[in-house]
Design an enzyme around this catalytic site. Structure first.
Site, PDB file in Angstrom:
ATOM      1  N   HIS A 149      16.924  57.787  44.975  1.00 16.75           N
ATOM      2  CA  HIS A 149      16.036  57.582  46.120  1.00 16.75           C
ATOM      3  C   HIS A 149      15.569  58.886  46.756  1.00 16.75           C
ATOM      4  CE1 HIS A 149      16.347  53.157  46.550  1.00 16.75           C
ATOM      5  NE2 HIS A 149      17.432  53.365  45.809  1.00 16.75           N
ATOM      6  N   ASP A 177      10.959  64.915  51.132  1.00 20.95           N
ATOM      7  CA  ASP A 177      11.417  63.527  51.267  1.00 20.95           C
ATOM      8  C   ASP A 177      11.153  62.795  49.961  1.00 20.95           C
ATOM      9  OD1 ASP A 177      12.398  61.258  52.546  1.00 20.95           O
ATOM     10  OD2 ASP A 177      11.135  61.519  54.305  1.00 20.95           O
TER      11      ASP A 177
HETATM   12  P1  ADQ Z   1      15.713  57.776  54.411  1.00 20.20           P
HETATM   13  O1  ADQ Z   1      15.951  59.228  54.288  1.00 20.20           O
HETATM   14  O2  ADQ Z   1      16.616  57.036  55.319  1.00 20.20           O
HETATM   15  O3  ADQ Z   1      15.685  57.052  52.988  1.00 20.20           O
HETATM   16  P2  ADQ Z   1      12.999  56.665  55.041  1.00 20.20           P
HETATM   17  O4  ADQ Z   1      12.363  56.398  53.734  1.00 20.20           O
HETATM   18  O5  ADQ Z   1      12.064  57.185  56.070  1.00 20.20           O
HETATM   19  O6  ADQ Z   1      14.190  57.703  54.947  1.00 20.20           O
HETATM   20  O7  ADQ Z   1      13.620  55.323  55.577  1.00 20.20           O
HETATM   21  C1  ADQ Z   1      14.149  55.229  56.858  1.00 20.20           C
HETATM   22  C2  ADQ Z   1      14.211  53.768  57.264  1.00 20.20           C
HETATM   23  O8  ADQ Z   1      14.928  53.702  58.488  1.00 20.20           O
HETATM   24  C3  ADQ Z   1      12.838  53.175  57.505  1.00 20.20           C
HETATM   25  O9  ADQ Z   1      12.835  51.839  57.081  1.00 20.20           O
HETATM   26  C4  ADQ Z   1      12.671  53.262  59.021  1.00 20.20           C
HETATM   27  O10 ADQ Z   1      11.908  52.231  59.591  1.00 20.20           O
HETATM   28  C5  ADQ Z   1      14.100  53.145  59.492  1.00 20.20           C
HETATM   29  N1  ADQ Z   1      14.265  53.904  60.740  1.00 20.20           N
HETATM   30  C6  ADQ Z   1      14.122  55.230  60.921  1.00 20.20           C
HETATM   31  N2  ADQ Z   1      14.333  55.551  62.210  1.00 20.20           N
HETATM   32  C7  ADQ Z   1      14.607  54.404  62.835  1.00 20.20           C
HETATM   33  C8  ADQ Z   1      14.930  54.081  64.181  1.00 20.20           C
HETATM   34  N3  ADQ Z   1      14.991  55.007  65.135  1.00 20.20           N
HETATM   35  N4  ADQ Z   1      15.177  52.787  64.466  1.00 20.20           N
HETATM   36  C9  ADQ Z   1      15.097  51.839  63.497  1.00 20.20           C
HETATM   37  N5  ADQ Z   1      14.798  52.081  62.226  1.00 20.20           N
HETATM   38  C10 ADQ Z   1      14.566  53.353  61.896  1.00 20.20           C
HETATM   39  C11 ADQ Z   1      15.932  57.469  51.621  1.00 20.20           C
HETATM   40  C12 ADQ Z   1      15.088  58.650  51.151  1.00 20.20           C
HETATM   41  C13 ADQ Z   1      13.620  58.356  51.349  1.00 20.20           C
HETATM   42  C14 ADQ Z   1      13.250  57.063  50.620  1.00 20.20           C
HETATM   43  C15 ADQ Z   1      14.204  55.940  50.981  1.00 20.20           C
HETATM   44  C16 ADQ Z   1      13.979  54.714  50.104  1.00 20.20           C
HETATM   45  O11 ADQ Z   1      15.466  59.840  51.838  1.00 20.20           O
HETATM   46  O12 ADQ Z   1      12.813  59.409  50.875  1.00 20.20           O
HETATM   47  O13 ADQ Z   1      11.938  56.676  51.012  1.00 20.20           O
HETATM   48  O14 ADQ Z   1      15.552  56.345  50.813  1.00 20.20           O
HETATM   49  O15 ADQ Z   1      14.021  55.037  48.756  1.00 20.20           O
END
Ligand code: ADQ
Length: 500
Positions: free
Chosen positions: A187, A396
């Site tokens: 991921h 990311d």
């Molecule tokens: P993450 O590094 O966690 O995921 P991201 O893809 O942005 O990063 O996902 C974060 C999730 O958490 C999103 O669904 C977002 O809505 C939620 N989130 C963030 N802040 C929040 C908050 N304050 N309150 C509620 N929800 C919140 C890892 C990888 C990414 C990749 C994903 C999936 O680092 O690059 O996209 O896995 O493969």
């Protein structure tokens, strides 16, 4: 390019007919770091609360339908593995919780997974801590999971392992006799070979992953980096364009398949009258003409500090936006026992204080900052309440926030400002305003541009973004991966491929 590295579509087209002939819908076994559900007491009885996140929403229905098992770790001093059946809509499924003690969490999860692999894979070489006892623990925990997995996975099952916490697991499972097909998905990014090379245990990590039949990444560049590393550090026989690696007599297919989100869920929430009302309330409370939003885990890779500097520069270079624009940053705390994360929080807190102190007055606060974890409805209300969503990670794997924002904008307005170093920028090329997150002045100018962008251009860009996000939703991703996994190892022999 009809190669495995560019897309799995060709592989899927090629494989689908024979897959249909083979046993349909094998039992699915998922291994991931996070548990899909946590037990909680409800009216004196144990109930289950679903953990949030795209992966769980995507895979849960599948695991239920396929009489599956979800294996994850949970904190606990006891050595006992807890097997539960998680009820819910549709069939129940089995969840195996592998307990880890706090020392194990410290060395395996915080030490190696998040202190070595996470920074390395995101190319933050200065932040890597390579410690032998962390590595040893990582290996031991992967071995423990391998023992659990082989007990669970008969030949008829299909195993899907997720992420950098389990790089050694595919090979360890093979060594213990697991002959079920194994898919692995990374991921996070996979770094260029010259960065991956820094890892003292690079060969073991690559060989560990190559126990899988299919290895998936979000982007072509990550897949290419992986294949190139296999050639350079293992001397494996690789086909860069064909996306295969042959090592010690077994063949792994390598594909690029970007993850998507549950688009329908976000769309329907964004049309829910209660959510719309809440977004108007947020907007009114902020009292600004334009609202910029950032939503992230509080992680140094997400580029929150540089983003705040861009906000500072926006107000400096374009004083006309002072008192008219508000930046809302919601940064939920994460991995907060790790020193780098504590430092990031401190730096962000300081910047917010300095910018608010510098520009704000009794009537206007330039930055509204919180560390809240938002419920899904509230998150969608924020996506609706803003004009600009600022997603500027320094690196990311994909970034789901960018996709979620677009899915929610059913009115086809609003602007996404997106880092060119997020995997999502490949998907949203030409739809988002793309920026280099290391160039603060560039981000400030992009912000200005997004604030003054004519409605027609917003619409053109957002329509394009929404088309892509909808087409590449999470179901599309699951289908891409699962249809590209060779179904049975026997089939590989039938096809004349070598298996170890
Ligand atoms: P993450 O590094 O966690 O995921 P991201 O893809 O942005 O990063 O996902 C974060 C999730 O958490 C999103 O669904 C977002 O809505 C939620 N989130 C963030 N802040 C929040 C908050 N304050 N309150 C509620 N929800 C919140 C890892 C990888 C990414 C990749 C994903 C999936 O680092 O690059 O996209 O896995 O493969």
């Amino acid at each position: 390019m009809s190669t495995h590295l560019s897309t799995t579509a060709a592989a899927a087209r090629h494989l689908r007919p024979s897959l249909r002939e083979a046993t349909d819908e094998p039992r699915l076994i998922v291994v991931s770091n996070r548990e899909p559900y946590r037990p909680r007491m409800e009216d004196g009885a144990t109930g289950w609360k679903r953990t949030t996140g795209g992966l769980v929403s995507a895979l849960e229905p599948l695991v239920r339908r396929r009489n599956g098992t979800w294996i994850a770790w949970s904190p606990g001093a006891e050595r006992r593995i807890v097997r539960s059946r998680v009820p819910g809509d549709g069939a129940s499924f089995a969840m195996l919780q592998v307990p880890l003690s706090s020392d194990e969490v410290e060395r395996y999860y915080e030490g190696f997974a998040n202190g070595a692999l996470w920074p390395l894979f995101h190319s933050f070489v200065d932040r890597c801590r390579f410690e032998c006892d962390h590595w040893e623990e990582y290996r031991r925990i992967n071995e423990r999971f391998a023992d659990v997995l082989v007990e669970e996975a008969d030949d008829e099952a299909l195993v899907w392992i997720h992420d950098y916490h389990f790089c050694l697991l595919p090979r360890l499972a093979r060594e213990r006799g697991c002959s079920a097909p194994i898919a692995y998905f990374c991921h996070i990014p996979f770094p260029a070979p010259e960065i991956f090379q820094l890892l003292p245990w690079r060969r073991a990590v690559l060989a560990g992953l190559l126990g899988a039949d299919l290895i998936g990444f979000h982007c072509i560049s990550y897949a290419r980096h992986f294949v190139a590393s296999c050639r350079q550090f293992l001397g494996a026989d690789v086909s860069l364009d064909g996306g295969t690696v042959v090592f010690e007599g077994r063949r792994s297919r390598v594909v690029a398949a970007p993850i998507g989100i549950e688009v329908q869920e976000f769309e329907s929430l964004s049309r829910d009258p209660a959510v719309v009302a809440r977004s108007l309330e947020i907007r009114e409370r902020l009292g600004a003409e334009k609202v910029i939003l950032g939503v992230d885990r509080l992680d140094y890779t997400k580029g929150i500090a540089a983003r705040l500097q861009a906000i500072d520069e926006l107000f400096e270079r374009h004083p006309e936006h002072r008192r008219r624009v508000t930046f809302v940053q919601v940064a939920v705390r994460s991995r907060s026992r790790i020193p780098e994360y504590q430092e990031t929080k401190q730096r962000v807190d300081e910047l917010v204080g300095r910018i608010n102190g510098g520009y704000g007055d009794a009537e206007w606060q330039p930055i509204r900052y919180s560390n809240d974890g938002l419920e899904r409805e509230e998150l969608v209300a924020y996506y609706l309440a803003c004009d600009v969503c600022l997603v500027t990670p320094l690196r990311d794997g994909m970034n789901l926030v960018a996709l979620e924002f677009c899915a929610c904008r059913t009115q086809e307005d609003g602007v996404l400002v997106l880092s060119e170093f997020a995997g999502a920028s490949e998907l949203l090329d030409g739809a988002a305003l793309t920026v280099n997150p290391y160039a603060v002045h560039e981000m400030a100018e992009a912000l200005h541009q997004s604030i003054v962008m004519p409605h027609a251009e917003q619409e053109r860009r957002m329509r394009r973004a929404r088309r892509r996000v909808t087409k590449h939703d999470v179901h599309h991703w699951v289908e891409e991966i699962l249809s590209a996994v060779p179904r049975r190892r026997r089939r590989l022999v039938e096809q004349g491929m070598s298996v170890g």
